[in-house]
Write a protein that holds these residues in place. Sequence first.
Motif, PDB file in Angstrom:
ATOM      1  N   THR A 224      96.543   0.899  70.045  1.00 16.50           N
ATOM      2  CA  THR A 224      95.554   0.745  69.216  1.00 16.50           C
ATOM      3  C   THR A 224      95.564   0.147  67.777  1.00 16.50           C
ATOM      4  O   THR A 224      95.172  -0.496  66.979  1.00 16.50           O
ATOM      5  N   SER A 225      97.324  -0.039  67.639  1.00 17.72           N
ATOM      6  CA  SER A 225      97.763  -0.924  66.382  1.00 17.72           C
ATOM      7  C   SER A 225      97.355  -2.525  66.554  1.00 17.72           C
ATOM      8  O   SER A 225      97.412  -2.977  67.732  1.00 17.72           O
ATOM      9  N   GLU A 226      97.195  -3.106  65.587  1.00 15.15           N
ATOM     10  CA  GLU A 226      96.992  -4.637  65.615  1.00 15.15           C
ATOM     11  C   GLU A 226      98.076  -5.414  66.314  1.00 15.15           C
ATOM     12  O   GLU A 226      97.856  -6.218  66.980  1.00 15.15           O
ATOM     13  N   LYS A 227      99.491  -4.876  65.790  1.00 19.36           N
ATOM     14  CA  LYS A 227     100.622  -5.410  66.417  1.00 19.36           C
ATOM     15  C   LYS A 227     100.640  -5.616  68.022  1.00 19.36           C
ATOM     16  O   LYS A 227     100.881  -6.602  68.517  1.00 19.36           O
ATOM     17  N   ALA A 228     100.273  -4.278  68.513  1.00 19.00           N
ATOM     18  CA  ALA A 228     100.323  -4.118  69.646  1.00 19.00           C
ATOM     19  C   ALA A 228      99.357  -4.645  70.583  1.00 19.00           C
ATOM     20  O   ALA A 228      99.313  -5.286  71.602  1.00 19.00           O
ATOM     21  N   LEU A 279      95.939   5.695  77.130  1.00 16.56           N
ATOM     22  CA  LEU A 279      96.483   4.797  76.194  1.00 16.56           C
ATOM     23  C   LEU A 279      95.345   3.651  75.857  1.00 16.56           C
ATOM     24  O   LEU A 279      95.562   2.898  74.766  1.00 16.56           O
ATOM     25  N   GLY A 280      94.150   4.162  75.989  1.00 21.22           N
ATOM     26  CA  GLY A 280      92.991   3.311  75.246  1.00 21.22           C
ATOM     27  C   GLY A 280      92.856   2.099  76.143  1.00 21.22           C
ATOM     28  O   GLY A 280      92.345   1.159  75.282  1.00 21.22           O
ATOM     29  N   LEU A 281      93.463   1.722  77.160  1.00 21.23           N
ATOM     30  CA  LEU A 281      93.231   0.562  77.958  1.00 21.23           C
ATOM     31  C   LEU A 281      92.528   0.462  79.270  1.00 21.23           C
ATOM     32  O   LEU A 281      92.274   1.837  79.753  1.00 21.23           O
ATOM     33  N   GLY A 282      92.385  -0.587  79.518  1.00 19.19           N
ATOM     34  CA  GLY A 282      91.459  -0.824  80.980  1.00 19.19           C
ATOM     35  C   GLY A 282      92.223  -0.606  82.002  1.00 19.19           C
ATOM     36  O   GLY A 282      93.388  -1.044  82.247  1.00 19.19           O
ATOM     37  N   THR A 283      91.591  -0.457  83.221  1.00 22.72           N
ATOM     38  CA  THR A 283      92.321  -0.158  84.648  1.00 22.72           C
ATOM     39  C   THR A 283      92.612  -1.634  85.072  1.00 22.72           C
ATOM     40  O   THR A 283      93.600  -1.850  85.859  1.00 22.72           O
TER      41      THR A 283
END
Length: 345
Positions: A224-228, A279-283
């Motif tokens: 969720t961080s901007e760098k990531a 992780l707050g990410l899409g599959t």
Amino acid sequence: MVEKEETLISEEEAAQYDRQIRLWGLDAQKRLRASRVLLVGMRGLGAEVAKNLILAGVKGLTMLDHEQVTEESSRAQFLIPVGSEGQNRAQTSLERAQYLNPMVEVKADPERAESKPEDFFLQFDAVCLTCCPRDLLVRVDQICTKNNVKFFSGDVFGYHGYMFSNLGPEHHYVEEKPKVVKPAEEVDDGPEAKKPKIDPSKTAMVKKTASFCSLKEALEVDWTSEKAKAALKRTPADYFLLQVLLKFRTDKGRDPHPESFADDSQLLLQIRDDVLDSLGLGTELVPDEFVSYCFSEMSPVCAVLGGVLGQEIVKALSQRDAPHKNFFFFDGWKGTGVVDCLGEK
């Protein structure tokens, strides 16, 4: 870290390692010959790493594995003699491993890595874990970081493989660079003549330092961080696939097995959804077809990844050349490999 005495190279060793000494120098070979390595997990990848370290000429290699030989585990493991099913994997690998290089002290330990106390790992200069559960990887990495022991891990899942290295907050090494030659002062043929030039026929050894993060930090990136978020597009999909497979290993106590392909495939898809959602990410980062390419150990993938992993351990111990920082992912289906640094703040 092990206290080292002055290492001398005998005439016999100088002849044995002549090509290596010419390649990376006598001092690097001395450091390698003074190093002891622990290798956990003697499946196909472990055999490749063991071979490369023994041939390179470390002082000692301890192969640790409590598992028994099965038909599947012996397919990619060339150190295990035919007819060894039911015997300990480390012990049955010992004779052929020692035969590769009698100058290296090769040992087999049939105990569980989980049962080893912290001080067990301190007798080694480098520790390499293969086919181990996530909690053990994190625990041993933390022990190694605290005690200045170089840590490596790796795995092969079908066509996919990875390696990770943590060489501590300050890893010192030397790198050979083309020498920059300054122009003679008396020559004055214009501005170009006064610029320093690189002479490819001359080289100089440059001292450098690299810092590494822990495996726990590398596996727990805050996406969720901007760098990531900015780095997400160039992050290999195999990084997230690794998270899925480590979670499968934790939940089931084993890796996906061909005999239970249908059930394990469905479970892998569910774990993929759960991991990426957490992780707050899409599959879409790990497409559904990954389940067709992550069962069993593929011998060619073991060979490639074992070569890279063995090379990185040799580089770290000899303190020669820039290390991979900190992940290396190999996709055998595409025939591609990529180095990526993850987890650093």
